[in-house]
Design a protein around this motif. Sequence first.
Motif, PDB file in Angstrom:
ATOM      1  N   THR A 418       0.848  -1.200   0.000  1.00  0.00           N
ATOM      2  CA  THR A 418       0.000   0.000   0.000  1.00  0.00           C
ATOM      3  C   THR A 418       0.885   1.252   0.000  1.00  0.00           C
ATOM      4  N   TYR A 419       0.253   2.390  -0.253  1.00  0.00           N
ATOM      5  CA  TYR A 419       0.980   3.652  -0.198  1.00  0.00           C
ATOM      6  C   TYR A 419       1.496   3.944   1.209  1.00  0.00           C
ATOM      7  N   ILE A 420       0.799   3.460   2.240  1.00  0.00           N
ATOM      8  CA  ILE A 420       1.194   3.788   3.612  1.00  0.00           C
ATOM      9  C   ILE A 420       2.021   2.677   4.245  1.00  0.00           C
ATOM     10  N   GLY A 421       2.380   1.638   3.494  1.00  0.00           N
ATOM     11  CA  GLY A 421       3.132   0.535   4.054  1.00  0.00           C
ATOM     12  C   GLY A 421       4.541   0.913   4.465  1.00  0.00           C
ATOM     13  N   ASN A 422       5.113   1.926   3.829  1.00  0.00           N
ATOM     14  CA  ASN A 422       6.456   2.401   4.172  1.00  0.00           C
ATOM     15  C   ASN A 422       6.499   3.888   3.853  1.00  0.00           C
ATOM     16  N   ALA A 423       7.184   4.640   4.681  1.00  0.00           N
ATOM     17  CA  ALA A 423       7.155   6.103   4.558  1.00  0.00           C
ATOM     18  C   ALA A 423       7.533   6.623   3.165  1.00  0.00           C
ATOM     19  N   PRO A 424       8.569   6.076   2.498  1.00  0.00           N
ATOM     20  CA  PRO A 424       8.918   6.621   1.180  1.00  0.00           C
ATOM     21  C   PRO A 424       7.809   6.467   0.139  1.00  0.00           C
ATOM     22  N   ASN A 425       6.936   5.471   0.303  1.00  0.00           N
ATOM     23  CA  ASN A 425       5.900   5.225  -0.704  1.00  0.00           C
ATOM     24  C   ASN A 425       5.072   6.470  -0.969  1.00  0.00           C
ATOM     25  N   PHE A 426       4.582   7.070   0.107  1.00  0.00           N
ATOM     26  CA  PHE A 426       3.713   8.233  -0.020  1.00  0.00           C
ATOM     27  C   PHE A 426       4.475   9.434  -0.570  1.00  0.00           C
ATOM     28  N   MET A 427       5.731   9.582  -0.154  1.00  0.00           N
ATOM     29  CA  MET A 427       6.530  10.703  -0.643  1.00  0.00           C
ATOM     30  C   MET A 427       6.792  10.569  -2.139  1.00  0.00           C
ATOM     31  N   ILE A 428       7.082   9.353  -2.588  1.00  0.00           N
ATOM     32  CA  ILE A 428       7.317   9.133  -4.020  1.00  0.00           C
ATOM     33  C   ILE A 428       6.064   9.459  -4.819  1.00  0.00           C
ATOM     34  N   LYS A 429       4.920   9.013  -4.322  1.00  0.00           N
ATOM     35  CA  LYS A 429       3.659   9.314  -5.007  1.00  0.00           C
ATOM     36  C   LYS A 429       3.465  10.820  -5.135  1.00  0.00           C
ATOM     37  N   ASN A 430       3.700  11.564  -4.053  1.00  0.00           N
ATOM     38  CA  ASN A 430       3.499  13.010  -4.075  1.00  0.00           C
ATOM     39  C   ASN A 430       4.479  13.707  -5.017  1.00  0.00           C
ATOM     40  N   ILE A 431       5.730  13.256  -5.036  1.00  0.00           N
ATOM     41  CA  ILE A 431       6.709  13.838  -5.955  1.00  0.00           C
ATOM     42  C   ILE A 431       6.293  13.574  -7.401  1.00  0.00           C
ATOM     43  N   ALA A 432       5.801  12.368  -7.672  1.00  0.00           N
ATOM     44  CA  ALA A 432       5.331  12.040  -9.023  1.00  0.00           C
ATOM     45  C   ALA A 432       4.147  12.926  -9.419  1.00  0.00           C
ATOM     46  N   LEU A 433       3.223  13.135  -8.498  1.00  0.00           N
ATOM     47  CA  LEU A 433       2.069  13.998  -8.789  1.00  0.00           C
ATOM     48  C   LEU A 433       2.514  15.425  -9.084  1.00  0.00           C
ATOM     49  N   GLN A 434       3.532  15.891  -8.377  1.00  0.00           N
ATOM     50  CA  GLN A 434       4.044  17.239  -8.632  1.00  0.00           C
ATOM     51  C   GLN A 434       4.644  17.358 -10.025  1.00  0.00           C
ATOM     52  N   HIS A 435       5.081  16.243 -10.574  1.00  0.00           N
ATOM     53  CA  HIS A 435       5.631  16.239 -11.938  1.00  0.00           C
ATOM     54  C   HIS A 435       4.564  15.839 -12.967  1.00  0.00           C
ATOM     55  N   ASN A 436       3.305  15.966 -12.557  1.00  0.00           N
ATOM     56  CA  ASN A 436       2.152  15.731 -13.448  1.00  0.00           C
ATOM     57  C   ASN A 436       2.061  14.295 -13.960  1.00  0.00           C
ATOM     58  N   ILE A 437       2.521  13.346 -13.138  1.00  0.00           N
ATOM     59  CA  ILE A 437       2.344  11.932 -13.460  1.00  0.00           C
ATOM     60  C   ILE A 437       1.063  11.460 -12.790  1.00  0.00           C
ATOM     61  N   ALA A 438       0.144  10.931 -13.570  1.00  0.00           N
ATOM     62  CA  ALA A 438      -1.167  10.536 -13.052  1.00  0.00           C
ATOM     63  C   ALA A 438      -1.055   9.223 -12.279  1.00  0.00           C
ATOM     64  N   MET A 439      -0.785   9.333 -10.993  1.00  0.00           N
ATOM     65  CA  MET A 439      -0.642   8.139 -10.161  1.00  0.00           C
ATOM     66  C   MET A 439      -2.005   7.568  -9.792  1.00  0.00           C
ATOM     67  N   PRO A 440      -2.097   6.243  -9.623  1.00  0.00           N
ATOM     68  CA  PRO A 440      -3.373   5.641  -9.230  1.00  0.00           C
ATOM     69  C   PRO A 440      -3.728   6.005  -7.797  1.00  0.00           C
ATOM     70  N   ASN A 441      -5.023   5.924  -7.475  1.00  0.00           N
ATOM     71  CA  ASN A 441      -5.444   6.179  -6.100  1.00  0.00           C
ATOM     72  C   ASN A 441      -5.041   4.990  -5.218  1.00  0.00           C
ATOM     73  N   PHE A 442      -5.462   5.041  -3.957  1.00  0.00           N
ATOM     74  CA  PHE A 442      -5.058   4.023  -2.983  1.00  0.00           C
ATOM     75  C   PHE A 442      -5.384   2.611  -3.473  1.00  0.00           C
TER      76      PHE A 442
END
Length: 467
Positions: A418-442
């Motif tokens: 899951t996104y919350i299984g490890n701290a970097p997961n959520f940070m990577i998702k947010n960085i990707a979103l900032q670069h306009n990469i359409a990440m999947p939801n939870f």
Amino acid sequence: MLRLFLLLILLLPNLATAANFSGTALSLYWTIPFLGILFSIALLPIICPQIWHYHFGKIVLTWTALFLLPLSYYAGIDSSLHIVAHAILKEFIPFILLLLALFTVSGGIVIAGNLVGSPKHNTILLAIGTLLSSMMGTTGAAMLMIRPLIRANQQRRYQRHIIIFFIFLVANIGGGLTPLGDPPLFIGFLNGIDFSWTIKTMALPVVICTTLLLTIFYRIDHYYYQKEQRTIKDRPSTITATIEIQGKQNMVLLVAIIGCVFFTGIWTSAPALTIWGILIPLTTIIQASLLLLITLISLYITPSQFRQENHFNWAPITEVAKLFIGIFITISPVLMILKAGKNGALAPLVSLVSDTDQQPINMMYFWLTGTLSGFLDNAPTYLIFFNLASGDPVTLMTSKATTLLAISMGSVFMGALTYIGNAPNFMIKNIALQHNIAMPNFFGYMKWSIGILIPIFLLLSLLFFRY
């Protein structure tokens, strides 16, 4: 929300005094606020994305209050303050300062060059990041490698699968080789597990898992790349041989962070201070101070254009901080119930890891530790099952070595579920979103993790824990 609070007051009869706030006395109703945060993270971005985007901090605060207010009513304000102080001083501050230091320092390192995201080169970048994870930790490797990977694929139409596999490999499974790689293994190291034991025992599972994932990734990325090639005829196919690293001073600071965590971790004879009734080792205070100092030094010595080139801002770390402070506070009754083992409300779950002769069922240790690590903090989950299995490092490295392997593999590998299984997961998702990469939801992410990771984990469990 008031009705929900009153309902919680009525449904929490198991706690009468502060002394009874232990895993054996708690009912599962005390887990509702924690589950509320998890379901909010999973559902609200889908149901009401605008509300979640602007008010997620308030929502987490509300769930946290719905835990602390009933606790204050039944156990007293002192117990509530103790829970909050323990979560902040023992868990949140060390956690967020390490992430802050790694996030800030890695954000000042620019890996420049004509990087082109072909399947071959993307696979190489993922392999390098996976290897770095065991040397500098999953968070450090993820923060260092995510921006070059995004930059290499900025012209690609299909990018989300690249980020998802990056989370699988660099942010989780790659950290399974050494105690420096992932917090659960470092917890084991601090509790007496030899550094060399981890390397020797975890090497084969990590290699098998990494090889399978890199192979699957290459095939998927090759499919999407060929699909893009039909419409883009002039795509370059090579990477320029010269790659420049800017902000090299931050590489020194990155090594300093690793050294800080390692040496303060093995310094076990240091005195401790009592703050608000909580025993805080001096090493924890020294580590926190050094990490904050390294963060400030990085901000001071790094030219602003380097961070601008990385599209650096504080949004990812801010969101992680707001979410995880609520998680750390509301998770406390969950961990206490699990720690109570067969005397707690989750006794039926805990009993699954032992047979009628009280011998460990290693396959269940792997799956139960892993599943809980996918939704809870994997470090305390590791520690709970470490103690449940024996708690003695000599026994766990010898007669119960397979059990310790199951706990180690589950806590490290399944943090990727899951996104919350490890701290970097959520940070990577947010960085990707900032670069306009359409990440999947939870749940969209979990479709990928279940579809790709679960078959691999089934294979691993058959290879290592069948008997």
